[in-house]
Design an enzyme around this catalytic site. Structure first.
Site, PDB file in Angstrom:
ATOM      1  CG  MET A  35     -11.045 -77.100   9.370  1.00  9.30           C
ATOM      2  SD  MET A  35      -9.535 -77.997   8.975  1.00  9.30           S
ATOM      3  CE  MET A  35      -8.780 -76.899   7.815  1.00  9.30           C
ATOM      4  N   GLY A  36     -12.597 -73.155  11.853  1.00 10.22           N
ATOM      5  CA  GLY A  36     -12.369 -71.893  12.547  1.00 10.22           C
ATOM      6  C   GLY A  36     -11.810 -70.841  11.603  1.00 10.22           C
ATOM      7  CB  ALA A  37      -9.443 -68.972  10.612  1.00 13.26           C
ATOM      8  N   GLY A  54     -17.572 -65.723   4.378  1.00 13.88           N
ATOM      9  CA  GLY A  54     -18.041 -66.914   3.657  1.00 13.88           C
ATOM     10  C   GLY A  54     -18.714 -67.900   4.601  1.00 13.88           C
ATOM     11  CG  HIS A  55     -16.550 -69.856   7.719  1.00 14.64           C
ATOM     12  ND1 HIS A  55     -15.348 -69.196   7.700  1.00 14.64           N
ATOM     13  CD2 HIS A  55     -16.273 -71.159   7.436  1.00 14.64           C
ATOM     14  CE1 HIS A  55     -14.379 -70.057   7.447  1.00 14.64           C
ATOM     15  NE2 HIS A  55     -14.908 -71.249   7.270  1.00 14.64           N
ATOM     16  N   GLY A 114     -18.776 -74.883   1.963  1.00 13.63           N
ATOM     17  CA  GLY A 114     -18.463 -73.867   0.962  1.00 13.63           C
ATOM     18  C   GLY A 114     -18.147 -74.508  -0.386  1.00 13.63           C
ATOM     19  CD  GLU A 115     -21.442 -73.637  -4.446  1.00 12.05           C
ATOM     20  OE1 GLU A 115     -21.317 -72.446  -4.817  1.00 12.05           O
ATOM     21  OE2 GLU A 115     -22.366 -74.370  -4.807  1.00 12.05           O
ATOM     22  CE  LYS A 116     -12.172 -70.585   0.423  1.00 11.95           C
ATOM     23  NZ  LYS A 116     -10.938 -71.313   0.688  1.00 11.95           N
ATOM     24  CG  ASP A 117     -11.551 -75.597  -0.194  1.00  9.75           C
ATOM     25  OD1 ASP A 117     -10.659 -74.993  -0.806  1.00  9.75           O
ATOM     26  OD2 ASP A 117     -11.802 -75.425   1.002  1.00  9.75           O
TER      27      ASP A 117
HETATM   28  O1  PAF Z   1     -13.351 -76.855   4.509  1.00 12.91           O
HETATM   29  C1  PAF Z   1     -13.104 -77.021   5.724  1.00 12.91           C
HETATM   30  O2  PAF Z   1     -13.169 -76.081   6.527  1.00 12.91           O
HETATM   31  C2  PAF Z   1     -12.685 -78.394   6.215  1.00 12.91           C
HETATM   32  O3  PAF Z   1     -11.994 -79.089   5.229  1.00 12.91           O
HETATM   33  C3  PAF Z   1     -13.865 -79.234   6.752  1.00 12.91           C
HETATM   34  C4  PAF Z   1     -14.901 -79.523   5.676  1.00 12.91           C
HETATM   35  C5  PAF Z   1     -14.514 -78.512   7.914  1.00 12.91           C
HETATM   36  C6  PAF Z   1     -13.338 -80.578   7.278  1.00 12.91           C
HETATM   37  O4  PAF Z   1     -12.351 -80.415   8.231  1.00 12.91           O
END
Ligand code: PAF
Length: 251
Positions: free
Chosen positions: A123-125, A129-130, A240-243
């Site tokens: 979702m950007g930002a 981690g990304h 990611g595994e954070k969520d």
């Molecule tokens: O974790 C995120 O960044 C978002 O929930 C995802 C998986 C890109 C879906 O919008």
């Protein structure tokens, strides 16, 4: 661009030597201080004539792309250097931006002709981690596509969709440096066209914990992820595994 094209093999050759020494466990003749290397190469470039800010930015992005790849894997480094060379001599571009589904399909078709394609939905930002996900994606596939879409469906009432941080150009720079090949930036209308009436709900795992506190949130995540996967049809997708609960829903 011609001056840059002359310079790229020089940077590449120097880095290759250092990486080889490092791999063999030999004391490297210089430390692998990447920013110093890029700076030195850039100064040589500047001596050769006028250099625009755009040239400089392109050069820095490409040089760091090459370096990152070099340190991970030799064959990938050679491919990255080749891409860099092609780019400066008018060939293939670095990270390609697409917005519509039609543009996406054409770009994905080309990328898939090079081998496996990995997808990193975001979702950007973007943050480290990304970038770790992009690095992992590069280990698992020949090509990497990323998406940036701030998904309204996963925000509940009063959850401040409008205040979610947006920084497209910084995000794009980070993806370029990390070596992503494609960036898809769909609009809300591309993902949820008028008359859109489909919703995906993963029963059970979506219902507890965060699902209780944020009704509909995981339906929004499941729906958008399904749409992104259908549109790109990657060989592998990285989250990611954070969520952790989100990951369980997606799995
Ligand atoms: O974790 C995120 O960044 C978002 O929930 C995802 C998986 C890109 C879906 O919008």
């Amino acid at each position: 661009p011609e001056a840059l094209a002359d310079l790229m093999p020089l940077v590449y050759g120097r880095l290759l030597k250092l990486a080889r020494q490092r791999r063999r466990g030999e004391p490297a003749e210089a430390s692998l201080n990447t920013s110093a290397l890029v700076h030195e190469a850039y100064l040589r470039l500047a001596e050769g004539g006028e250099v625009t800010v755009r040239d400089r930015n392109q050069f820095l992005a490409l040089a760091s792309h090459v370096m990152r790849n070099l340190l991970v894997d030799h064959a990938r480094a050679r491919r990255a250097a080749k891409r860099a060379w092609q780019r400066f001599t008018g060939g293939a571009a670095g990270v390609q931006f697409v917005r519509t589904v039609e543009e996406l399909r054409a770009a994905v078709q080309l990328l898939k002709s090079d081998g496996r394609l990995a997808l990193v939905p975001t979702m950007g930002a973007l943050h480290a981690g990304h970038m770790a996900l992009v690095e992992e994606a590069k280990r698992r596939a020949e090509r990497v596509a990323a998406t940036i879409f701030v998904n309204p469906m996963q925000f509940g009432a009063g959850e401040d969709l409008d205040r979610y941080p947006r920084g497209e150009s910084d995000d794009a720079d980070m993806l370029r440096e990390a070596g992503s090949d494609l960036l898809w930036l769909p609009s809300v209308g591309d993902i949820y066209p008028e008359g859109f009436a489909t919703r995906i709900r993963v029963a059970g795992v979506s219902d507890r914990w965060e699902g209780e506190a944020r009704p509909g949130h995981f339906d929004g995540v499941a729906t958008v992820v399904a749409k992104l996967l259908i549109a790109v049809a990657p060989d592998v997708a990285l989250f990611g595994e954070k969520d952790f609960q989100q990951l369980a829903v997606i799995r």
